[in-house]
Write a protein that holds these residues in place. Structure first.
Motif, PDB file in Angstrom:
ATOM      1  N   GLY A  14       3.273   3.015   1.337  1.00  0.00           N
ATOM      2  CA  GLY A  14       1.980   2.683   1.912  1.00  0.00           C
ATOM      3  C   GLY A  14       2.057   2.541   3.416  1.00  0.00           C
ATOM      4  N   PRO A  15       0.921   2.353   4.062  1.00  0.00           N
ATOM      5  CA  PRO A  15       0.874   2.273   5.532  1.00  0.00           C
ATOM      6  C   PRO A  15       1.620   1.078   6.099  1.00  0.00           C
ATOM      7  N   ASP A  16       1.736   0.003   5.327  1.00  0.00           N
ATOM      8  CA  ASP A  16       2.435  -1.175   5.822  1.00  0.00           C
ATOM      9  C   ASP A  16       3.864  -1.260   5.307  1.00  0.00           C
ATOM     10  N   GLY A  17       4.335  -0.194   4.687  1.00  0.00           N
ATOM     11  CA  GLY A  17       5.688  -0.177   4.158  1.00  0.00           C
ATOM     12  C   GLY A  17       5.786  -0.674   2.739  1.00  0.00           C
ATOM     13  N   ALA A  18       4.729  -1.277   2.220  1.00  0.00           N
ATOM     14  CA  ALA A  18       4.749  -1.759   0.843  1.00  0.00           C
ATOM     15  C   ALA A  18       4.416  -0.625  -0.113  1.00  0.00           C
ATOM     16  N   THR A  19       4.932  -0.703  -1.313  1.00  0.00           N
ATOM     17  CA  THR A  19       4.650   0.323  -2.301  1.00  0.00           C
ATOM     18  C   THR A  19       3.261   0.107  -2.900  1.00  0.00           C
ATOM     19  N   PRO A  20       2.370   1.095  -2.844  1.00  0.00           N
ATOM     20  CA  PRO A  20       1.052   0.950  -3.464  1.00  0.00           C
ATOM     21  C   PRO A  20       1.182   0.730  -4.973  1.00  0.00           C
ATOM     22  N   PRO A  21       0.150   0.165  -5.573  1.00  0.00           N
ATOM     23  CA  PRO A  21       0.284  -0.226  -6.974  1.00  0.00           C
ATOM     24  C   PRO A  21       0.364   0.921  -7.966  1.00  0.00           C
ATOM     25  N   THR A  22      -0.344   1.986  -7.778  1.00  0.00           N
ATOM     26  CA  THR A  22      -0.372   3.033  -8.807  1.00  0.00           C
ATOM     27  C   THR A  22      -0.358   4.427  -8.187  1.00  0.00           C
ATOM     28  N   MET A  23       0.179   5.374  -8.956  1.00  0.00           N
ATOM     29  CA  MET A  23       0.134   6.781  -8.588  1.00  0.00           C
ATOM     30  C   MET A  23      -0.060   7.592  -9.852  1.00  0.00           C
ATOM     31  N   GLU A  24      -0.801   8.652  -9.751  1.00  0.00           N
ATOM     32  CA  GLU A  24      -0.961   9.595 -10.854  1.00  0.00           C
ATOM     33  C   GLU A  24      -0.479  10.961 -10.384  1.00  0.00           C
ATOM     34  N   ALA A  25       0.180  11.697 -11.267  1.00  0.00           N
ATOM     35  CA  ALA A  25       0.664  13.028 -10.902  1.00  0.00           C
ATOM     36  C   ALA A  25       0.605  13.940 -12.114  1.00  0.00           C
ATOM     37  N   VAL A  26       0.314  15.205 -11.847  1.00  0.00           N
ATOM     38  CA  VAL A  26       0.322  16.238 -12.881  1.00  0.00           C
ATOM     39  C   VAL A  26       1.194  17.374 -12.384  1.00  0.00           C
ATOM     40  N   VAL A  27       2.176  17.742 -13.194  1.00  0.00           N
ATOM     41  CA  VAL A  27       3.057  18.854 -12.853  1.00  0.00           C
ATOM     42  C   VAL A  27       2.738  20.002 -13.807  1.00  0.00           C
ATOM     43  N   ALA A  28       2.392  21.153 -13.220  1.00  0.00           N
ATOM     44  CA  ALA A  28       2.020  22.310 -14.037  1.00  0.00           C
ATOM     45  C   ALA A  28       2.813  23.528 -13.601  1.00  0.00           C
ATOM     46  N   VAL A  29       2.980  24.455 -14.534  1.00  0.00           N
ATOM     47  CA  VAL A  29       3.611  25.741 -14.235  1.00  0.00           C
ATOM     48  C   VAL A  29       2.558  26.822 -14.448  1.00  0.00           C
ATOM     49  N   VAL A  30       2.328  27.611 -13.402  1.00  0.00           N
ATOM     50  CA  VAL A  30       1.348  28.689 -13.464  1.00  0.00           C
ATOM     51  C   VAL A  30       2.101  30.007 -13.568  1.00  0.00           C
ATOM     52  N   THR A  40      -1.241  15.142  -7.031  1.00  0.00           N
ATOM     53  CA  THR A  40      -1.049  13.690  -7.013  1.00  0.00           C
ATOM     54  C   THR A  40      -2.248  12.995  -6.389  1.00  0.00           C
ATOM     55  N   ARG A  41      -2.435  11.755  -6.767  1.00  0.00           N
ATOM     56  CA  ARG A  41      -3.366  10.873  -6.078  1.00  0.00           C
ATOM     57  C   ARG A  41      -2.844   9.446  -6.227  1.00  0.00           C
ATOM     58  N   VAL A  42      -3.079   8.637  -5.189  1.00  0.00           N
ATOM     59  CA  VAL A  42      -2.635   7.245  -5.164  1.00  0.00           C
ATOM     60  C   VAL A  42      -3.867   6.364  -5.147  1.00  0.00           C
ATOM     61  N   LEU A  43      -3.861   5.345  -6.009  1.00  0.00           N
ATOM     62  CA  LEU A  43      -5.025   4.487  -6.181  1.00  0.00           C
ATOM     63  C   LEU A  43      -4.690   3.047  -5.838  1.00  0.00           C
ATOM     64  N   ASP A  44      -5.682   2.320  -5.328  1.00  0.00           N
ATOM     65  CA  ASP A  44      -5.466   0.902  -5.093  1.00  0.00           C
ATOM     66  C   ASP A  44      -5.702   0.134  -6.390  1.00  0.00           C
ATOM     67  N   GLU A  58      -8.141  -1.331  -7.520  1.00  0.00           N
ATOM     68  CA  GLU A  58      -9.451  -1.100  -8.132  1.00  0.00           C
ATOM     69  C   GLU A  58      -9.658   0.375  -8.461  1.00  0.00           C
ATOM     70  N   ALA A  59      -8.527   1.124  -8.553  1.00  0.00           N
ATOM     71  CA  ALA A  59      -8.552   2.538  -8.954  1.00  0.00           C
ATOM     72  C   ALA A  59      -9.321   3.415  -7.975  1.00  0.00           C
ATOM     73  N   ARG A  60      -9.315   3.036  -6.695  1.00  0.00           N
ATOM     74  CA  ARG A  60      -9.932   3.856  -5.660  1.00  0.00           C
ATOM     75  C   ARG A  60      -8.846   4.561  -4.860  1.00  0.00           C
ATOM     76  N   PRO A  61      -9.114   5.784  -4.376  1.00  0.00           N
ATOM     77  CA  PRO A  61      -8.119   6.477  -3.556  1.00  0.00           C
ATOM     78  C   PRO A  61      -7.689   5.616  -2.379  1.00  0.00           C
ATOM     79  N   MET A  62      -6.414   5.607  -2.098  1.00  0.00           N
ATOM     80  CA  MET A  62      -5.865   4.712  -1.078  1.00  0.00           C
ATOM     81  C   MET A  62      -5.445   5.532   0.137  1.00  0.00           C
TER      82      MET A  62
END
Length: 731
Positions: free
Chosen positions: A71-87, A129-133, A135-139
């Motif tokens: 995160g911006p302050d060096g702390a790890t944000p609470p959640t991350m979502e990721a999808v790995v796909a092969v095209v 990927t997307r990182v959420l705070d 409250e599940a909002r993009p961070m």
């Protein structure tokens, strides 16, 4: 992926993928060394979003993906979502969905994804990927670190000739508790099967100091630690003007990593240099080695599984068998070898025994119990080493050089004490050294020539096709891969810890140990005072042992072996001339009952004066520019070290039992001198002190200023080193 980004082989903003730009990012990536807590990696950093990689999947390919969120302050944000796909040309296939729960706690998330179904196909690996705070909002202001990110073939082979290198250091491991050194099949079965029977065993391997920091600095630089370190352990660090083993290998193209259980080895004292990936156990975990050794094995095994065709260097440092002696091999705090011990002593009490704050109730039974618990520590770490070896892919075994050793040993009341770092007896200095290199080192080979920890770096560098640095160590490769031998080497060690100086030298199976018990020492705590008092009682000021007939060093021959003393003393003086600064004013062979009186005058007042193995009844006085000594008879050489800006010294008076010492008894490196003759420092400088054998045992006074002054020790006390030493109870 790091290599492609470093080479600029990527496009930005969806401009498409090609052979010239196989990577595509939504914004420009960067390469940085980043970490969370104790685990650091060289990684590619991107913003959340989608990145793509066009590649041809090799036979049996697998994708290794590591990710951490910052995160911006060096702390790890609470959640991350990721999808790995092969095209592929046929369709888009999601191969992995990373849920927020997988990143609940800080740390790297490592994934291995099977791509074998696309072997030989050109595909696009797409990671969204997307990182959420909370409250599940993009961070905003978040970066993702990717390392490793590579595809590995199940049958990938090395492209070059330089071997992979796996160096394993097992903290506090006595050589005589291993199967390879006669401890029995139960002691270390996995080391016996993977190393002893399939490689070489050095029967005489030695550390140059009896504790971790100086020993590991020596191992990683190929230099004797006493030549580059001062007297304050909290200031110990790898000197910035020395290139470490990982740095040399990294510069040669090796991928490098270390997973270290001993927290005294950290970023601030140089152990991060030259490493692409580094994990160091937190200082607060120092007494839970049973947990940390498992963590280290898992992390190192994951790293091994993601290796491709490039040469690699892996350094793994297990903390067990360091105290406390507690692990899962025990049953109710007891060894299965001694399950019916009913005393109160446990494996958690070793440090208190070391400090003298606890004593044994039944010395015989308690000692057998503690030795058995220590043996379970060896068996425990042997288990993890077996799992580490099992994690090495079969395709890598044929071209990997394995070295397993220890930083020092451990005392188990062998000479009245516990643990390590305080004496120079064999149980603390002698270590195992096992080497396996399939196709190069003959299986079952045993090497009797002495080896030193500071020889390991030159050995590995030569095996990698590199020239060793001009340190004190030498390559052992001729002993390992050929039949040629090496010249006999003298084994010199220094304690390099709090308290009066302790030094030893071993040559031809005979060992001399000197304890400068009358050297003035600043005592800063009751515990230090207790240690000094205990050591003054149990450790002789001078000792000689014949290791061939007395390997346990139980019979001190200092009075019965004058020839051995005269043979070993010059070796010790010569070594100390490279490690200890100051003008030597030393008396040799003062006859029994005699007194040597010496009066010297310097051209300017000396700055400091210290003991050079003085006895309790010797007298020393420094008044202005005048130095007076009264030295009694002794079996060893003794005198003082004088430091200062003086340029000459005048021999005013030298008397033996009130009479002038005979002509020719004043020895400088330029030859005999007479009283009242001023000697310049240039006259006193030289490469080595005079040989005592040539004196025929006659009384002598010799003055010597080592020609090469020891390097300036590293800087001031490192607060983090001090904190970590305290965590282990050493400061």
């Amino acid at each position: 992926m790091v290599e492609l980004v470093r080479a600029g082989s990527f496009s930005v903003g969806g401009s498409g993928l090609s052979a010239e730009a196989p990577l595509s990012f939504e914004s420009t990536p960067r390469i940085a060394r980043v970490g969370s807590g104790s685990h650091w990696r060289t990684a590619v950093l991107t913003e959340p979003g989608t990145w793509s990689w066009k590649l041809t999947v090799p036979s049996g390919g697998s994708l290794h993906l590591g990710v951490e969120v910052f995160g911006p302050d060096g702390a790890t944000p609470p959640t991350m979502e990721a999808v790995v796909a092969v095209v592929s040309p046929e369709r888009r296939k999601v191969v992995r969905v990373v849920s927020p729960q997988e990143l609940d706690s800080p740390g790297w998330l490592d994934l291995t994804l099977d791509l074998a179904r696309w072997s030989g196909d050109e595909v696009i690996c797409e990671v969204s990927t997307r990182v959420l705070d909370v409250e599940a909002r993009p961070m905003p202001g978040v970066e993702l670190a990717w390392s490793p990110t590579r595809v590995v073939s199940s049958d990938a082979r090395r492209a070059g000739k330089a071997p992979n290198i796996v160096l394993v250091v097992i903290d506090t491991l006595r050589y005589d508790f291993l199967s390879a050194y006669g401890a029995g099949r139960w002691a270390s079965p996995r080391m016996a099967s993977t190393l002893e029977r399939r490689g070489a065993v050095f029967e005489q391997a030695y550390a140059q100091a009896p504790w971790t920091l100086p020993s590991m600095i020596s191992l990683m630089t190929g230099t004797h630690p006493a030549e580059i370190l001062g007297r304050d352990p909290a200031a110990y660090a790898v000197p910035t003007d020395l290139v470490t083993l990982p740095e040399r290998l990294q510069h040669a193209g090796y991928e490098t990593a270390a997973f270290i259980g001993n927290p005294t080895l950290h970023h601030g004292n140089g152990f991060a240099r030259g490493l692409d990936e580094l994990y160091i156990s937190p200082a607060e975990n120092a007494f839970v080695s049973s947990i940390e050794d498992e963590v280290i094995t898992v992390k190192a095994s994951s790293w091994l599984g993601s290796r491709g065709s490039a040469a690699f260097f892996l350094y793994v440092h297990y903390l067990a068998p360091h105290d406390p002696y507690s692990n899962s091999v025990q049953f109710l705090g007891r060894s299965l070898r001694r399950p019916f011990y009913f005393g109160r002593i446990t494996g958690l009490d070793v440090h208190d025994l070391f400090l003298g704050t606890k004593t044994l109730d039944d010395p015989s039974a308690d000692l057998r119990h503690l030795r058995a618990l220590y043996a379970t520590e060896v068996r425990y770490v042997d288990r993890w080493l077996g799992r580490l070896f099992a994690a090495v892919p079969e395709r890598l075994l044929e071209d990997t050089l394995f070295v397993v050793t220890a930083d020092h040993g451990e005392e188990l009341l062998d000479h009245g004490g516990w643990k390590h770092g305080r004496t120079l007896y064999e149980e603390q200095l002698r270590v195992p050294l096992l080497v396996r290199w399939d196709g190069k080192v003959e299986p079952g080979k045993r090497i009797s020539s002495p080896a030193r920890l500071m020889d390991i770096a030159p050995t590995l560098l030569q095996a990698a096709g590199l020239e060793a640095d001009s340190g004190s160590g030498r390559s052992l490769l001729p002993l390992l891969v050929g039949s040629s031998g090496l010249d006999e080497v003298d084994l010199y060690a220094e304690q390099l810890n709090f308290g009066p100086r302790k030094v030893s030298v071993t040559s031809g199976g005979e060992k001399l140990i000197l304890f400068d018990v009358n050297e003035r020492t600043k005592v800063e705590s009751k515990l230090q005072q207790r240690l000094l008092e205990s050591e003054s009682e149990r450790i002789p000021r001078a000792a000689v042992y014949d290791l061939r007939s007395d390997p346990g060093e139980q019979t001190n021959l200092i009075e019965q072996a004058p020839t051995t003393v005269r043979r070993l003393l010059p070796l010790l003086h010569r070594r100390m001339g490279r490690t200890t600064a100051g003008l030597r004013v030393v008396a040799s062979a003062v006859p029994s009952g005699g007194t040597l009186e010496v009066r010297l005058r310097f051209d300017v007042e000396p700055e400091a004066l210290s003991s050079y193995f003085l006895a309790a009844d010797d007298r020393v006085a420094l008044e202005g520019r005048d130095l007076q000594l009264e030295l009694g008879s002794d079996v060893i050489d003794k005198g003082v070290l004088v430091k200062g800006a003086f340029q000459s010294v005048e021999l005013v008076e030298v008397l033996l039992d009130g009479r002038p010492l005979p002509e020719g008894s004043f020895v400088t490196l330029a030859g005999p001198s007479s009283p009242a003759e001023a000697l310049s420092l240039d006259l006193l400088r030289g490469p080595a002190p005079p040989s005592l054998e040539s004196s025929g045992g006659e009384p002598r006074l010799w003055l010597w200023l080592p020609e090469a002054k020891p390097p300036t020790p590293p800087g001031a006390i490192n607060p983090e080193t001090l904190r970590r030493l305290r965590a282990l109870g050493y400061a």
